[in-house]
Scaffold this motif. Structure first.
Motif, PDB file in Angstrom:
ATOM      1  N   UNK A 293      58.056  -6.159  81.354  1.00 57.85           N
ATOM      2  CA  UNK A 293      58.619  -7.275  82.120  1.00 57.85           C
ATOM      3  C   UNK A 293      58.936  -8.458  81.240  1.00 57.85           C
ATOM      4  N   UNK A 294      58.123  -8.623  80.211  1.00 56.08           N
ATOM      5  CA  UNK A 294      58.334  -9.771  79.339  1.00 56.08           C
ATOM      6  C   UNK A 294      59.725  -9.691  78.705  1.00 56.08           C
ATOM      7  N   UNK A 295      60.123  -8.464  78.351  1.00 55.05           N
ATOM      8  CA  UNK A 295      61.431  -8.319  77.716  1.00 55.05           C
ATOM      9  C   UNK A 295      62.536  -8.036  78.723  1.00 55.05           C
ATOM     10  N   UNK A 296      62.200  -7.335  79.807  1.00 55.18           N
ATOM     11  CA  UNK A 296      63.210  -7.011  80.812  1.00 55.18           C
ATOM     12  C   UNK A 296      62.675  -7.311  82.202  1.00 55.18           C
ATOM     13  N   UNK A 297      62.829  -8.569  82.658  1.00 56.06           N
ATOM     14  CA  UNK A 297      62.236  -8.965  83.937  1.00 56.06           C
ATOM     15  C   UNK A 297      62.704  -8.123  85.127  1.00 56.06           C
ATOM     16  N   UNK A 298      63.786  -7.382  84.986  1.00 54.18           N
ATOM     17  CA  UNK A 298      64.246  -6.563  86.114  1.00 54.18           C
ATOM     18  C   UNK A 298      63.960  -5.079  85.922  1.00 54.18           C
ATOM     19  N   UNK A 299      63.090  -4.755  84.985  1.00 49.46           N
ATOM     20  CA  UNK A 299      62.755  -3.350  84.782  1.00 49.46           C
ATOM     21  C   UNK A 299      63.722  -2.677  83.820  1.00 49.46           C
ATOM     22  N   UNK A 300      63.427  -1.401  83.533  1.00 47.49           N
ATOM     23  CA  UNK A 300      64.239  -0.682  82.543  1.00 47.49           C
ATOM     24  C   UNK A 300      65.636  -0.372  83.076  1.00 47.49           C
ATOM     25  N   UNK A 301      65.727  -0.048  84.368  1.00 46.89           N
ATOM     26  CA  UNK A 301      67.025   0.291  84.958  1.00 46.89           C
ATOM     27  C   UNK A 301      67.292  -0.655  86.125  1.00 46.89           C
ATOM     28  N   UNK A 302      67.703  -1.890  85.820  1.00 43.64           N
ATOM     29  CA  UNK A 302      67.862  -2.870  86.892  1.00 43.64           C
ATOM     30  C   UNK A 302      68.957  -2.440  87.859  1.00 43.64           C
ATOM     31  N   UNK A 303      68.811  -2.844  89.143  1.00 39.87           N
ATOM     32  CA  UNK A 303      69.819  -2.480  90.134  1.00 39.87           C
ATOM     33  C   UNK A 303      71.170  -3.101  89.780  1.00 39.87           C
TER      34      UNK A 303
ATOM     35  N   UNK C 110      55.641 -15.258  86.802  1.00 36.78           N
ATOM     36  CA  UNK C 110      56.651 -16.239  87.227  1.00 36.78           C
ATOM     37  C   UNK C 110      57.995 -16.046  86.536  1.00 36.78           C
ATOM     38  N   UNK C 111      58.022 -15.121  85.592  1.00 40.48           N
ATOM     39  CA  UNK C 111      59.334 -14.768  85.024  1.00 40.48           C
ATOM     40  C   UNK C 111      60.161 -13.959  86.020  1.00 40.48           C
ATOM     41  N   UNK C 112      59.514 -13.480  87.057  1.00 36.99           N
ATOM     42  CA  UNK C 112      60.206 -12.632  88.025  1.00 36.99           C
ATOM     43  C   UNK C 112      60.303 -13.346  89.367  1.00 36.99           C
ATOM     44  N   UNK C 113      61.049 -12.737  90.281  1.00 36.58           N
ATOM     45  CA  UNK C 113      61.251 -13.326  91.601  1.00 36.58           C
ATOM     46  C   UNK C 113      61.039 -12.267  92.678  1.00 36.58           C
ATOM     47  N   UNK C 114      60.865 -12.754  93.894  1.00 41.64           N
ATOM     48  CA  UNK C 114      60.919 -11.892  95.075  1.00 41.64           C
ATOM     49  C   UNK C 114      59.922 -10.754  95.057  1.00 41.64           C
ATOM     50  N   UNK C 115      60.451  -9.565  95.336  1.00 48.32           N
ATOM     51  CA  UNK C 115      59.597  -8.386  95.448  1.00 48.32           C
ATOM     52  C   UNK C 115      58.840  -8.135  94.148  1.00 48.32           C
ATOM     53  N   UNK C 116      59.505  -8.350  93.026  1.00 48.48           N
ATOM     54  CA  UNK C 116      58.856  -8.119  91.744  1.00 48.48           C
ATOM     55  C   UNK C 116      57.620  -9.002  91.614  1.00 48.48           C
ATOM     56  N   UNK C 117      57.754 -10.251  92.028  1.00 50.33           N
ATOM     57  CA  UNK C 117      56.620 -11.175  91.924  1.00 50.33           C
ATOM     58  C   UNK C 117      55.446 -10.681  92.769  1.00 50.33           C
ATOM     59  N   UNK C 118      55.746 -10.243  93.982  1.00 51.98           N
ATOM     60  CA  UNK C 118      54.703  -9.737  94.870  1.00 51.98           C
ATOM     61  C   UNK C 118      53.972  -8.568  94.198  1.00 51.98           C
ATOM     62  N   UNK C 119      54.749  -7.630  93.647  1.00 49.62           N
ATOM     63  CA  UNK C 119      54.143  -6.422  93.101  1.00 49.62           C
ATOM     64  C   UNK C 119      53.391  -6.704  91.808  1.00 49.62           C
ATOM     65  N   UNK C 120      53.903  -7.636  91.005  1.00 46.62           N
ATOM     66  CA  UNK C 120      53.234  -7.902  89.729  1.00 46.62           C
ATOM     67  C   UNK C 120      51.926  -8.635  89.935  1.00 46.62           C
ATOM     68  N   UNK C 121      51.919  -9.609  90.842  1.00 46.27           N
ATOM     69  CA  UNK C 121      50.654 -10.290  91.094  1.00 46.27           C
ATOM     70  C   UNK C 121      49.631  -9.291  91.624  1.00 46.27           C
ATOM     71  N   UNK C 122      50.088  -8.376  92.453  1.00 48.57           N
ATOM     72  CA  UNK C 122      49.196  -7.333  92.967  1.00 48.57           C
ATOM     73  C   UNK C 122      48.665  -6.463  91.829  1.00 48.57           C
ATOM     74  N   UNK C 123      49.576  -6.010  90.976  1.00 49.12           N
ATOM     75  CA  UNK C 123      49.171  -5.093  89.911  1.00 49.12           C
ATOM     76  C   UNK C 123      48.233  -5.768  88.914  1.00 49.12           C
ATOM     77  N   UNK C 124      48.521  -7.020  88.552  1.00 46.34           N
ATOM     78  CA  UNK C 124      47.651  -7.709  87.593  1.00 46.34           C
ATOM     79  C   UNK C 124      46.253  -7.905  88.182  1.00 46.34           C
ATOM     80  N   UNK C 125      46.220  -8.227  89.474  1.00 41.85           N
ATOM     81  CA  UNK C 125      44.914  -8.403  90.115  1.00 41.85           C
ATOM     82  C   UNK C 125      44.152  -7.082  90.133  1.00 41.85           C
ATOM     83  N   UNK C 126      44.859  -5.987  90.429  1.00 42.38           N
ATOM     84  CA  UNK C 126      44.186  -4.681  90.462  1.00 42.38           C
ATOM     85  C   UNK C 126      43.680  -4.301  89.082  1.00 42.38           C
ATOM     86  N   UNK C 127      44.392  -4.753  88.057  1.00 42.73           N
ATOM     87  CA  UNK C 127      43.949  -4.473  86.696  1.00 42.73           C
ATOM     88  C   UNK C 127      42.526  -5.011  86.503  1.00 42.73           C
TER      89      UNK C 127
END
Lengths: 307, 245, 317
Positions: A293-303, C110-127
């Motif tokens: 995510x740090x390098x690709x905030x939208x994942x490897x295959x972004x929509x 916080x580098x991400x938005x929307x659904x990604x933010x929801x899932x990442x906060x979840x995943x980091x917490x589960x870590x």
């Protein structure tokens, strides 16, 4: 390092990856097409295991269990979509998270009421017992079956989405809902069907690991969170991304748990390696996710098309 | 403000093609062009939402090509949006106060209530008087009429104390009467700010602009006074002809 | 807050009043058990208030907020395990740990938005949840007993006294609401709320929002960590379960149930949520089968939550 063990753990990781893919495929389609965050996908995993497992136990045939599980999950998925999730599409992600969280509580408790708190043990049919020799290693037949089934489903899904009319509708619905609706596509029906397919895939994943782990209440939730990691890495809405990320995640997680402490021994004293190993290996895929995510905030295959 | 040889493409599509443009202090410089000419991309490049593939942007002699959007605003380059972009659940006054606040340095101030801060209220109120929204300060912005929202849009941009205004179709969605009001308002601002006006409304452009640049397929095909542009054969062929068709 | 007699404000006063008198009222009514219940409610309320800061006012839907309960709690548990009981070491350590981890998690998510933010906060917490499960030294799944509560080293203030413990929690709850109120209306809070409303516009008036969102994320993490350290002290116990993901889901629900983006809504939400589960669970052990659909219905039909329903028509916070 032990070559036999290494290969074996690689295959185990690959097999976990297949399970993750079956989960992630449905999730990522629902995300990508309906823009719906669906935590209850984990419940579909569990229900598939219990429903299919019960059929297998009652009929005495695991194969019949798998076959009948498919229409059962299709119906359950469509019912859930039509009764609850449909009202959520116009809502924001927060409402999705909460309502489907409520569904998880409901499904877990309903399962506990019906099957009791102990879960359900599903025996393997005889012809899937045993191991076969693969070069230097012997590997359980059933795990090979899981891998093969998973690969076939992945191929089938690819053909479905890329080559068929339904797949075309799915892609059209994903990129432009209004346009597809204007072209006479029955969007509500399409969404129900996509959700149903997702439920079948999740149910299949739950059912095929049940002979190994037994069916348990809440079994879908850990897999769901791993599937989230997979989707984040792969990019939302991308079947291809989900596949690659699933396999990578499965392999890294499994190999990490088996070999990280051995690896750490190379440059840490023994007791430090032994205590850091398990802790670090349980964190590895999350660290991988954070790095990607740090390098690709939208994942490897972004929509395609910014969301 | 000067853009030199700006280049931007998306995939195979060139949206901005070796585009150079200069706006001198105090002038209103209009950019016109048919749909798909790359006007929006140009606005995004200047405001910092997009980074160019090539070329550079100079602002008051400094190279700002690599600066982020907020950093450009702090240099004095403000923009307005084609699609009204305001804080719909804030009042009109609060909308402008936020801009004033942004201009007063960082907002890592955690204790004093901002709503009662006269150093924010007074300039915000004065500005709203100036743009003709003085009577509407306590209305929730989402409840304003469309024309008023467009005025607020400009007011928010002005409140950052810019020297340069990038106006992205300020007349968008306005009726003739509202447009005339906006034209008068921008005329009144003339001289205080350098303005780059992206606009569809030809009457507005010819009424306001000191110079006009015509954009077609991401290229500047002509720059000149309104009179020169009106009489330019290539422009007529490429653009104005299309307008009458 | 214009109308002090609005139904929402009356409810607020009633709930605070109840919190204040329960240590006397409950034993008098022969239900001393409710002192425990109310202390728990207040701890969750602090956590919900902290989540509301970023979710209700900042638009950041963190699905891993309970992890800071766990970090705050484990900081106390682990230090106590190693024989360090001084509050002057334990509490700064708990707060510092939450600050550092929320800074790291926030910087990534916080580098991400929307659904990604929801899932990442979840995943980091589960870590961190899985980390605590794998920490055999600190009890793994079974958790860690805390033999004595944080020691302030003074005779007149000891958390070992249950009434002191209760009112300490009460004081922190009032402080968390007060701090939220100050923050939300400060210049910082204005930037937060504006960012939730229209982030592009905030950037276009010259404010780089990332630093502000990250700061808010850390403030909320620390505030929730304080709830965690109070919980560890109160229960004399920490376990991985206090930061497992359903806890984060419950926190979100408390905020929404009470009324997101209202100052006191999360407190009311925590109160109603926990009282309801308390009551339902005495009816049947399968109370989730009622509670799940209830949650779905709240989402579909009562979007503004309790405070939203009470202030409908009049101006909201």
């Amino acid at each position: 390092m032990d070559y036999v063990l290494l290969t074996e753990q690689f295959l185990n990781g690959f097999q976990l990856g297949i399970i993750l893919f079956l989960m992630a495929a449905g999730l990522t389609l629902v995300f990508g097409i309906m823009d719906l965050v669906n935590l209850a996908h984990g419940s579909m995993f569990m229900i598939g295991a219990f429903v299919g497992g019960t059929i297998a136990v009652v009929t005495g045939s695991f194969v019949i269990g798998v076959i009948l599980m498919i229409p059962a999950m299709l119906i359950i998925g469509i019912v859930v979509e039509m009764t609850t999730l449909r009202t959520l599409y116009p809502r924001d992600h927060l409402d999705h998270v909460l309502a489907t969280f409520g569904l998880i509580l409901f499904f877990n408790e309903a399962t506990r009421l019906i099957w009791g708190p102990e879960g359900l043990v599903v025996p393997l049919p005889d012809f899937l017992e045993g191991s076969v020799a693969l070069g230097a290693i012997t590997y359980p037949v059933y795990r090979i079956v899981i891998i093969v089934v998973g690969l076939l489903v992945a191929l089938g899904l690819y053909v479905l989405v890329a080559k068929t009319r339904i797949g075309m509708l799915i892609r059209a619905g994903a990129s432009n809902r209004t346009m597809a609706g204007a072209l006479g596509v029955n969007i509500p029906l399409l969404f129900s069907v996509v959700f149903g397919i997702g439920a079948v895939l999740a149910g299949l994943a739950g059912l095929i690991i049940t002979p190994i782990t037994a069916a348990q209440i809440g079994m879908g939730e850990d897999v769901l969170i791993l599937a989230f990691v997979v989707i984040v890495i792969g990019g939302i809405g991308s079947i291809r991304g989900a596949f690659i990320a699933s396999i990578v995640t499965g392999v890294i997680d499994t190999m990490g748990r088996s070999f990280l402490d051995v690896f750490l021994l190379l440059f840490l004293p023994e007791n430090a390696a032994e205590s850091a190993g398990p802790a670090l290996s349980s964190m590895m895929i999350y660290i991988l996710m954070a790095a990607i995510l740090f390098f690709r905030p939208q994942g490897l295959f972004p929509p395609k098309g910014a969301r | 403000m000067e853009a030199r040889g700006l280049q931007k493409s998306f995939g195979g599509l060139t949206a901005t093609d070796n585009l150079s443009l200069e706006a001198t202090r105090g002038e209103i410089h209009a950019v016109i062009g048919p749909n798909g000419a790359g006007k929006t991309t140009f606005v995004h490049l200047l405001s910092g939402l997009l980074k160019p593939d090539g070329g550079e942007i100079l602002f008051e002699g400094r190279d700002i090509t690599r600066l982020s959007a907020p950093a450009r605003v702090n240099q004095g380059l403000a923009r307005s949006f084609q699609i009204t972009s305001i804080f719909r659940d804030f009042t009109v006054l609060e909308n402008v106060m936020l801009s004033v606040q942004a201009g007063q340095g960082h907002s890592f101030r955690f204790w004093k209530p901002a709503a009662k801060d006269e150093s924010l209220r007074t300039p915000a109120r004065e500005l709203l008087e100036k743009v003709g929204l003085g009577e509407r300060t306590d209305v929730v912005a989402g409840n304003l009429a469309h024309g008023e929202q467009r005025q607020l849009e400009i007011a928010i941009s002005l409140a950052t104390n810019p020297s340069f205004l990038l106006l992205d179709e300020p007349m968008a969605g306005m009726g003739p009467e509202e447009s005339q009001g906006m034209i008068d308002f921008l005329k009144a601002l003339k001289g205080d700010y350098t303005m780059l006006l992206i606009e569809h409304d030809m009457d507005a452009v010819f009424a306001l602009a000191d110079r006009i640049t015509v954009l077609v397929y991401g290229k500047a095909i002509a720059t000149g006074t309104p009179e020169e542009i009106r009489n330019d054969a290539t422009v007529r062929a490429a653009y104005l002809g299309e307008e009458t068709a | 807050m214009a109308d002090l007699k609005s139904p929402a404000n009356i409810l607020t006063v009633i709930v605070i009043g109840l919190f204040a008198v329960v240590p006397f009222l409950a034993p008098a009514l022969g239900e001393p058990f409710y002192v425990l219940v109310f202390a728990r409610i207040m701890i969750w309320a602090i956590a919900a208030v902290s989540l509301n800061l970023i979710m209700g006012y900042g638009g950041m839907i963190s699905f891993g907020h309970a992890v800071y309960l766990g970090i705050g709690g484990y900081a106390i548990g682990i230090l106590s395990f190693h024989g360090i009981n001084s509050a002057w070491i334990q509490w700064p350590a708990a707060i510092g740990a939450c600050a550092v981890i929320s800074l790291i998690f926030g910087a990534i998510s916080l580098r991400t938005r929307g659904v990604y933010f929801i899932m990442i906060t979840l995943a980091l917490a589960q870590m961190l949840f899985f980390l605590s499960v794998s920490a055999e030294r600190y009890g793994s799944d079974d958790g860690l007993n805390i033999l004595s509560r944080s020691d302030f080293g003074v005779s007149f203030f000891s958390l070992e006294d249950n009434t002191t413990m209760y009112y300490t929690i009460f004081a922190f709850l009032l402080a968390s609401v007060f701090i939220s109120w100050k923050l939300v209306h400060s210049r910082f809070g204005v930037v937060m709320r504006a960012t939730k409303s229209n982030e592009t516009r905030v950037e276009a008036v010259g404010v780089s929002t990332y630093r502000y969102r990250l700061t808010a994320f850390v403030i909320a993490g620390v505030m929730c960590g304080i709830a965690g350290l109070l919980q560890a002290n109160f229960e004399r116990f920490v376990s991985p379960d206090m930061m497992n993901w359903p806890r984060s889901g419950e926190l979100i629900f408390m905020v929404v149930l009470g009324g997101m983006s209202t100052l006191f809504g999360p407190v009311t939400g925590a109160f109603v949520f926990l009282m309801l589960s308390e009551i339902l669970s005495t009816w049947t052990i399968h109370w989730h089968i009622i509670f799940g659909p209830f949650l779905v219905l709240v989402v579909i039909f009562a979007r503004g939550g309790i405070h939203g329903l009470l202030t409908r028509g009049s101006d909201r916070e």
